[in-house]
Design an enzyme around this catalytic site. Structure first.
Site, mmCIF file in Angstrom:
data_model
loop_
_atom_site.group_PDB
_atom_site.id
_atom_site.type_symbol
_atom_site.label_atom_id
_atom_site.label_comp_id
_atom_site.label_asym_id
_atom_site.label_seq_id
_atom_site.Cartn_x
_atom_site.Cartn_y
_atom_site.Cartn_z
ATOM 1 N N GLU A 99 6.469 39.030 6.911
ATOM 2 C CA GLU A 99 6.554 39.911 8.094
ATOM 3 C C GLU A 99 5.431 39.616 9.078
ATOM 4 O O GLU A 99 5.659 39.578 10.295
ATOM 5 C CB GLU A 99 6.470 41.385 7.662
ATOM 6 C CG GLU A 99 7.693 41.873 6.940
ATOM 7 C CD GLU A 99 7.616 43.353 6.575
ATOM 8 O OE1 GLU A 99 8.670 43.953 6.396
ATOM 9 O OE2 GLU A 99 6.496 43.896 6.459
ATOM 10 N N HIS A 154 12.597 44.961 9.140
ATOM 11 C CA HIS A 154 13.135 45.524 7.889
ATOM 12 C C HIS A 154 12.812 44.598 6.709
ATOM 13 O O HIS A 154 13.026 43.386 6.809
ATOM 14 C CB HIS A 154 14.649 45.728 8.007
ATOM 15 C CG HIS A 154 15.202 46.405 6.796
ATOM 16 N ND1 HIS A 154 14.985 47.734 6.530
ATOM 17 C CD2 HIS A 154 15.919 45.925 5.748
ATOM 18 C CE1 HIS A 154 15.550 48.052 5.376
ATOM 19 N NE2 HIS A 154 16.127 46.970 4.878
HETATM 20 C C1 GRF Z 1 7.132 46.990 6.401
HETATM 21 O O1 GRF Z 1 7.420 46.406 5.154
HETATM 22 C C2 GRF Z 1 8.379 47.166 7.214
HETATM 23 O O2 GRF Z 1 9.346 46.194 6.972
HETATM 24 C C3 GRF Z 1 8.880 48.511 6.735
HETATM 25 O O3 GRF Z 1 7.718 49.276 6.576
HETATM 26 C C4 GRF Z 1 6.638 48.420 6.212
HETATM 27 C C5 GRF Z 1 5.491 48.737 7.110
HETATM 28 O O4 GRF Z 1 4.301 48.143 6.672
HETATM 29 N N1 GRF Z 1 9.843 49.057 7.658
HETATM 30 P P1 GRF Z 1 2.969 48.292 7.508
HETATM 31 O O5 GRF Z 1 2.798 49.765 7.841
HETATM 32 O O6 GRF Z 1 3.097 47.450 8.738
HETATM 33 O O7 GRF Z 1 1.883 47.807 6.602
#
Ligand code: GRF
Length: 205
Positions: free
Chosen positions: A176, A111
């Site tokens: 992330e 998240h």
């Molecule tokens: C990420 O920022 C995640 O936290 C959210 O959706 C986004 C997905 O990004 N739930 P990606 O598709 O991995 O580029």
């Protein structure tokens, strides 16, 4: 240690999926992506799966009469691919009990905010418009409530005065891309212990 079999659920671009695929293929993560499941037929993530030679399956909610039937199909596909850990990497739906029950304490969610602040589909813009000075990234075990399960790892990110949604998204994605593989590694090494709402990270020695 044999490679942990992952099932990755996506809805969009799949940059986090790409990082996981890269770590798996270059041997820096003791895991393998067995299947990628997307609820969106046009998700770029499916193209990434194809390019990596990984099975990509589209499961469209519109093809099912009920949420139960839809989630049942997801659980079936995950089981068909012998998945051991499910990773929601930008999967923008609530996962049903049909999947959670089949994979107890084996579903991760990513998240883009510091939960319990700013849950839901707009975590980045909600934090920005609220005016917080610090936001961040949360990786947690999923449960039947959106963005609510026990938190495994969080990392804070300062919000600068000149940040807009694009610049903040970029900073959040960079974090992330580092922390999601790290949590998968901890799981693969058996180092995550759930104690009520708390998740303890056991030492690696
Ligand atoms: C990420 O920022 C995640 O936290 C959210 O959706 C986004 C997905 O990004 N739930 P990606 O598709 O991995 O580029």
């Amino acid at each position: 240690m044999s490679a942990l079999k992952l099932g990755v659920l996506v809805s969009g671009s799949g940059s986090n999926l790409q990082v996981i695929l890269d770590h798996c293929s270059n041997g820096t993560l003791p895991a393998v992506v067995s299947v990628v499941i997307s609820d969106k037929t046009d998700a770029f993530a499916l193209q990434r799966a194809e390019e990596a030679g990984v099975a990509g399956v589209r499961i469209d909610r519109k093809d099912f009469d009920s949420a139960e039937g839809y989630n049942q199909r997801i659980a079936e596909v995950l089981k068909e691919h012998h998945v051991e850990l499910v990773v929601m990497a930008g999967y923008m739906r609530l996962l049903g009990k049909e999947v959670l029950g089949a994979f107890p304490n084996r579903v991760l969610n990513l998240h883009p905010a510091l939960l319990p602040s700013f849950p839901g589909a707009h975590g980045i813009s909600d934090a920005l418009f609220y005016g917080v000075k610090v936001t961040g990234v949360t990786v947690h075990f999923a449960n039947e409530v959106f963005d609510e399960g026990p938190i495994i790892l969080q990392e804070a990110i300062p919000v600068e005065d000149d940040d807009d949604e694009d610049s903040l998204s970029e900073k959040i994605h960079a974090v992330e891309h580092r922390v999601l593989p790290e949590v998968i590694r901890l799981y693969a090494e058996g180092r995550l212990k759930i104690d009520g709402r708390r998740v303890l990270v056991l030492s690696g020695e």
